[in-house]
Scaffold this active site. Structure first.
Site, PDB file in Angstrom:
ATOM      1  N   GLU A  83     -24.470 -15.058  22.246  1.00 41.67           N
ATOM      2  CA  GLU A  83     -23.415 -15.022  21.220  1.00 41.67           C
ATOM      3  C   GLU A  83     -23.563 -13.791  20.327  1.00 41.67           C
ATOM      4  OE1 GLU A  83     -22.829 -18.786  19.208  1.00 41.67           O
ATOM      5  OE2 GLU A  83     -22.003 -17.787  17.457  1.00 41.67           O
ATOM      6  N   LYS A 267     -25.554 -26.792  14.528  1.00 45.93           N
ATOM      7  CA  LYS A 267     -25.386 -25.880  15.675  1.00 45.93           C
ATOM      8  C   LYS A 267     -25.775 -24.473  15.235  1.00 45.93           C
ATOM      9  CE  LYS A 267     -23.025 -23.094  18.657  1.00 45.93           C
ATOM     10  NZ  LYS A 267     -22.734 -21.654  18.538  1.00 45.93           N
ATOM     11  N   ASP A 283     -38.766 -25.169  26.545  1.00 48.26           N
ATOM     12  CA  ASP A 283     -37.706 -26.091  26.961  1.00 48.26           C
ATOM     13  C   ASP A 283     -36.765 -26.352  25.789  1.00 48.26           C
ATOM     14  OD1 ASP A 283     -36.186 -28.296  27.660  1.00 48.26           O
ATOM     15  OD2 ASP A 283     -37.859 -29.431  28.511  1.00 48.26           O
ATOM     16  N   HIS A 381     -17.128 -11.403  12.754  1.00 46.67           N
ATOM     17  CA  HIS A 381     -16.902 -11.727  14.154  1.00 46.67           C
ATOM     18  C   HIS A 381     -15.901 -10.777  14.797  1.00 46.67           C
ATOM     19  CE1 HIS A 381     -18.530 -16.069  14.656  1.00 46.67           C
ATOM     20  NE2 HIS A 381     -19.424 -15.218  14.206  1.00 46.67           N
TER      21      HIS A 381
END
Ligand code: MEV
Length: 429
Positions: A83, A267, A283, A381
């Site tokens: 991202e 998130k 992991d 962004h």
């Protein structure tokens, strides 16, 4: 004295220059530097030893976050993430925390939980008691199959028993083996131990063992990071530092009370944590599962972090999560780039890695909620989006910046426009 992670203008340097800087920082060998140049750092042959039916590898960008100072030590942070903006945003946030003295971190001993499900019991309390009475015996049994972890000072630490009197399949006893896995994530060691204990549990309780597996809710193995940002550092062109502190605290509370917001807020935290975990060959599904379960530990899914204003009017944040990470075993040793990532971080300790990951998560969270509570995130962004469009439109490496600048100036950020600008620039050369 450790060198400074405050690498001003790092992003403006060429790929080659950045690699050289990191090579010097971590004293990487020419072979290690070559791994970073080689796409994924993982050969198809190595991949073939990692998973079944391998046909190749799949590469992702490896970036370096700058500006981190954690418990007084400067760190550069390798991050694997697809991202845009994540690495830039976290570096920027780390610079703000740096102004407040950097991050303070701590962690629990690396204790994992292995679960044994026991069924077909008539008296749960009696079964629980017999297990607790034989704790020492069971722990000694677990250590017999502990291998190198026990040799390194790890092994069984305790046994706990939980009872479920009434489930849809009847009475259920759940035994927890608490097991110190040292610098390993420890899944194999724990699973070996609980599988080994199962027959002993059956003969002690007279019950039937069904599952024997680790729990990813590794809440005995938490890490914590906190930090302060002086209010003045948060002032923008449009709002004062004090107003920004209030707006960020309000954003934090939104995530505390509302699961819909908490999910997105968390998130953002995991954007940072996962990137470090992937870079070090750990992991990330285990970490994700444990982190989200921990965020719901009080019965409602909530924010993983806390943000508040201190008595001096400065912003403070803290983050605490289960963090079952390893620096030995598994992909951490097989993947050549994972070893390099640990070298860049300058640690061999699983606890230190867990603490660093939490500092990154907290910084990533700050970056997101600061942007959301002040300018909104689209401005930053759009720049990265324009970059991606320029590349997709076929801009050469030298041309990308000019294409991005032109689109931003025009406020016209579309693939068609990028293609047209690339064509114009091509025609000029
Ligand atoms: C995007 O990847 C992450 C954010 O949505 C996190 C947040 O909203 O706090 C920006």
């Amino acid at each position: 004295m450790t060198p400074s992670s405050r690498l001003s203008g790092f992003y403006k340097r060429t790929l080659q220059e950045r690699r050289q800087t990191i090579g010097d920082w971590a004293t990487l060998t020419p072979e290690e530097l070559q791994v970073l140049e080689g796409g994924s750092g993982l050969s198809a042959e190595q991949a073939d030893h990692m998973v079944e039916n391998a046909i190749g590898t799949y590469a992702l960008p490896l970036g370096i976050a700058t500006n981190f100072t954690i418990n007084g030590t400067d760190r550069l942070i390798p991050m694997v993430v697809e991202e845009p903006s994540v690495v830039a945003a976290v570096s920027n946030a780390a610079r703000l925390f740096r102004e407040g003295g950097g991050f303070t971190t701590s962690s629990d001993e690396p204790i994992m939980i292995g679960q044994i499900q026991v069924l077909d019991l008539t008296d749960l309390e009696a079964a629980k008691q017999v297990i607790l009475d034989n704790k020492a015996l069971l722990m000694a049994e677990a250590d017999k199959v502990g291998g190198s972890i026990v040799k390194h000072g790890g092994g069984a630490r305790d046994i706990e028993v939980r009872t479920f009197e009434s489930t849809s399949i009847g009475k259920m006893l759940v035994i927890h083996l608490l097991y110190d896995t040292r610098d390993a994530m420890g899944a194999n060691a724990i699973n070996t131990a609980v599988e080994h204990l199962a027959p002993h549990v059956e003969s002690l309780t007279g019950g039937r063992v069904n599952l024997r597996i680790l729990s990813n809710l590794s809440d005995q193995r938490k890490a914590k990071a906190s930090g302060m940002i002086p209010a003045a550092q948060l002032a923008t062109e449009t709002i004062s530092g004090a107003e920004a502190v209030d707006a960020i605290v309000e954003a934090g509370v939104f995530a505390e009370v509302d699961p819909y917001r908490a999910t997105t807020h968390n998130k953002g935290i995991m954007n940072g944590i996962d990137a470090v975990i992937i870079a070090t060959g750990n992991d990330w599904r285990a970490i994700e599962a444990g982190a989200h379960a921990y965020a719901a530990r009080n019965g409602q899914y909530s924010s993983m972090s806390r943000w508040w204003k201190d008595e001096d009017g400065n912003l403070r944040g803290s983050l605490e999560l289960p963090m079952a990470l390893g620096t030995v075993g598994g992909a951490t040793r097989v993947h050549p780039a994972a070893g390099i990532a640990l070298k860049i971080l300058g640690t061999k300790s699983a606890r230190e890695l867990a603490e660093i990951s939490l500092a990154v998560g907290l910084a990533q969270n700050l970056a997101a909620i600061k942007a959301l509570a002040t300018d909104g995130i689209q401005r930053g962004h759009m720049r990265m989006h324009a970059r991606q469009l320029a590349v997709a439109a076929g801009a050469s490496h030298e041309m990308v910046n000019s294409v991005v600048q032109a689109m931003l100036k025009e406020g016209n950020i579309r693939l068609e426009r990028a293609k047209a600008i690339v064509a114009e620039l091509d025609a000029k050369h």
